[in-house]
Write a protein that holds these residues in place. Sequence first.
Motif, PDB file in Angstrom:
ATOM      1  N   PHE A 178       0.839  -1.203   0.000  1.00 32.97           N
ATOM      2  CA  PHE A 178       0.000   0.000   0.000  1.00 32.97           C
ATOM      3  C   PHE A 178       0.874   1.253   0.000  1.00 32.97           C
ATOM      4  N   MET A 179       1.917   1.267   0.817  1.00 30.81           N
ATOM      5  CA  MET A 179       2.808   2.425   0.906  1.00 30.81           C
ATOM      6  C   MET A 179       3.546   2.664  -0.407  1.00 30.81           C
ATOM      7  N   MET A 180       3.736   1.606  -1.191  1.00 30.08           N
ATOM      8  CA  MET A 180       4.405   1.724  -2.490  1.00 30.08           C
ATOM      9  C   MET A 180       3.436   2.110  -3.603  1.00 30.08           C
ATOM     10  N   GLY A 181       2.143   2.236  -3.270  1.00 30.63           N
ATOM     11  CA  GLY A 181       1.151   2.585  -4.277  1.00 30.63           C
ATOM     12  C   GLY A 181       0.661   1.402  -5.083  1.00 30.63           C
ATOM     13  N   ARG A 182       0.948   0.198  -4.630  1.00 25.47           N
ATOM     14  CA  ARG A 182       0.537  -1.017  -5.345  1.00 25.47           C
ATOM     15  C   ARG A 182      -0.727  -1.558  -4.673  1.00 25.47           C
ATOM     16  N   TYR A 183      -1.841  -0.907  -4.951  1.00 26.52           N
ATOM     17  CA  TYR A 183      -3.066  -1.129  -4.189  1.00 26.52           C
ATOM     18  C   TYR A 183      -3.703  -2.487  -4.487  1.00 26.52           C
ATOM     19  N   ASP A 184      -3.672  -2.938  -5.741  1.00 25.95           N
ATOM     20  CA  ASP A 184      -4.206  -4.268  -6.055  1.00 25.95           C
ATOM     21  C   ASP A 184      -3.409  -5.347  -5.325  1.00 25.95           C
ATOM     22  N   ASP A 185      -2.080  -5.203  -5.320  1.00 21.78           N
ATOM     23  CA  ASP A 185      -1.237  -6.169  -4.614  1.00 21.78           C
ATOM     24  C   ASP A 185      -1.545  -6.163  -3.121  1.00 21.78           C
ATOM     25  N   ALA A 186      -1.764  -4.979  -2.568  1.00 17.99           N
ATOM     26  CA  ALA A 186      -2.062  -4.877  -1.137  1.00 17.99           C
ATOM     27  C   ALA A 186      -3.355  -5.614  -0.804  1.00 17.99           C
ATOM     28  N   PHE A 218     -15.515  -5.222   1.219  1.00 17.14           N
ATOM     29  CA  PHE A 218     -14.100  -5.384   0.869  1.00 17.14           C
ATOM     30  C   PHE A 218     -13.886  -6.628   0.010  1.00 17.14           C
ATOM     31  N   LEU A 219     -14.562  -7.716   0.366  1.00 19.65           N
ATOM     32  CA  LEU A 219     -14.407  -8.946  -0.410  1.00 19.65           C
ATOM     33  C   LEU A 219     -14.986  -8.791  -1.808  1.00 19.65           C
ATOM     34  N   HIS A 220     -16.080  -8.048  -1.911  1.00 18.73           N
ATOM     35  CA  HIS A 220     -16.669  -7.786  -3.230  1.00 18.73           C
ATOM     36  C   HIS A 220     -15.686  -6.999  -4.103  1.00 18.73           C
ATOM     37  N   GLN A 221     -15.057  -5.986  -3.527  1.00 16.49           N
ATOM     38  CA  GLN A 221     -14.081  -5.185  -4.280  1.00 16.49           C
ATOM     39  C   GLN A 221     -12.906  -6.050  -4.723  1.00 16.49           C
ATOM     40  N   ARG A 222     -12.459  -6.910  -3.829  1.00 25.22           N
ATOM     41  CA  ARG A 222     -11.344  -7.805  -4.188  1.00 25.22           C
ATOM     42  C   ARG A 222     -11.751  -8.751  -5.303  1.00 25.22           C
ATOM     43  N   ASN A 223     -12.944  -9.337  -5.200  1.00 25.93           N
ATOM     44  CA  ASN A 223     -13.372 -10.341  -6.173  1.00 25.93           C
ATOM     45  C   ASN A 223     -13.494  -9.775  -7.583  1.00 25.93           C
ATOM     46  N   GLY A 239     -12.075 -10.138 -11.846  1.00 28.68           N
ATOM     47  CA  GLY A 239     -12.689  -9.081 -12.639  1.00 28.68           C
ATOM     48  C   GLY A 239     -11.687  -8.175 -13.311  1.00 28.68           C
ATOM     49  N   PHE A 240     -12.120  -6.939 -13.560  1.00 31.51           N
ATOM     50  CA  PHE A 240     -11.290  -5.993 -14.304  1.00 31.51           C
ATOM     51  C   PHE A 240     -11.285  -4.601 -13.676  1.00 31.51           C
ATOM     52  N   VAL A 241     -11.774  -4.492 -12.447  1.00 33.85           N
ATOM     53  CA  VAL A 241     -11.893  -3.188 -11.803  1.00 33.85           C
ATOM     54  C   VAL A 241     -10.641  -2.922 -10.969  1.00 33.85           C
TER      55      VAL A 241
END
Length: 426
Positions: free
Chosen positions: A282-290, A370-375, A382-384
């Motif tokens: 998250f601190m590196m700006g890699r939000y999907d990875d976080a 949160f789980l919906h956003q991750r899924n 997904g692609f979001v």
Amino acid sequence: MPRKAMVMTVGTGKDVWHGLAYSIENANPDFVLFLVTRESMEKTLPLIKAELERQGIGLVEYTRNTAIPEDAIPYILVEDNNINNTEKLLENYRKYIEKYVLRRGYSPGEISVDITSGTKAMSSALVFVALELELNEVRYVEGERGKDGRVTPGTERVVSQKPLRIFFEKRKGEVILYFNKFLFESALTLLGQMEEEFVNPERRREIEFLTHLVKGFKKWDLFDFTGAMDELKKANEMEDFLKKYRLKKKLEIALGTLRKEIDNPYSYYRVVDLFYNGKRRFMMGRYDDAVARFYRLLEYIAQCVLKNEHKMETGEIDLEKLKEKGIYEKWLEFRKNADLQRVGLQGAYYLLGLLGEPVDWTNSEEVRRFLHQRNYSILAHGFVPIDKEKAGAFMEYLEREILPKVVENFKRLSKNFEFPQIEVRP
């Protein structure tokens, strides 16, 4: 022994030949590049050669067909008559050094420049090129001066400045900056370049220390706990640098933490570690990875509770134990046609609820969101893309609402998993 090359401007002042010969004798280089003018080539260079011959040192001009005696110093001379044009000399001197010295296999750390003689433009240009190419040494000869203002032969001494120290500190600062931003691969790439460039033994020891340190935390960041411990143990043995970087206590804590993680793959230490791994992303700006790591954290919490409290694993549910506890029928109804002994996130938490564990939070509106956003993210199904706000909300909820309930003394333990930030110190 390391090779040494010297680049020397040659002027035409009275008796300058003596100082230049003294500098060559003092440095004992394996190769000399003379930067001359037409006049200094005719008047000064022969005197330098004659003086060195009196000292038993031979200077032999290098050509492809010249056999150089073992006890002689080969040289190349380049004539450049732009004696008062600093800008032109800068351009030319850079080309000469690259062509005649660097391409001969000398590294920047093996090259010295001498500015004892020559015009101010010649000396200035050579110093600027030495700094630009990060050469080892800038030197000149001084001594007692006579009534005419010139150095008296026999009183010479060499004054040497080492720009490499400046370059080393600059590069080291860049390594530390990468380390503090968790860019471990970039730090290691730069350290590899430094290892090739710097030959001073103490600097090489410091490079070795930083390499072990960076490798250790890189491997920890990649969940290679054993590899991380091996590297950090090596760094921990270099006590002078532990003191210099104020890392002794932090490495002791790191090694103790890694030992606990290695000993138990279902340790609650790993729960906290996985959270901080995501926090670094998250601190590196890699939000999907976080968010991917935060999702894995929820899975891992279920695995830890099942293993530590009920001696079961999500890949091998003990159906006999469920029958003994009188919850088998409910489990069978929940799973329907699914595998009864291998479960994912939802099944694991449903089972924990049947086993009486306090996991009501898994059904909260926040967790479902949160789980919906991750899924629906690109790293799931997904692609979001996940933005900073969504990832930050998930991270804060875990830190505030879930981890303190799951991990005893979570706040106190958290300090063990914050990778150190190194202060830039000379």
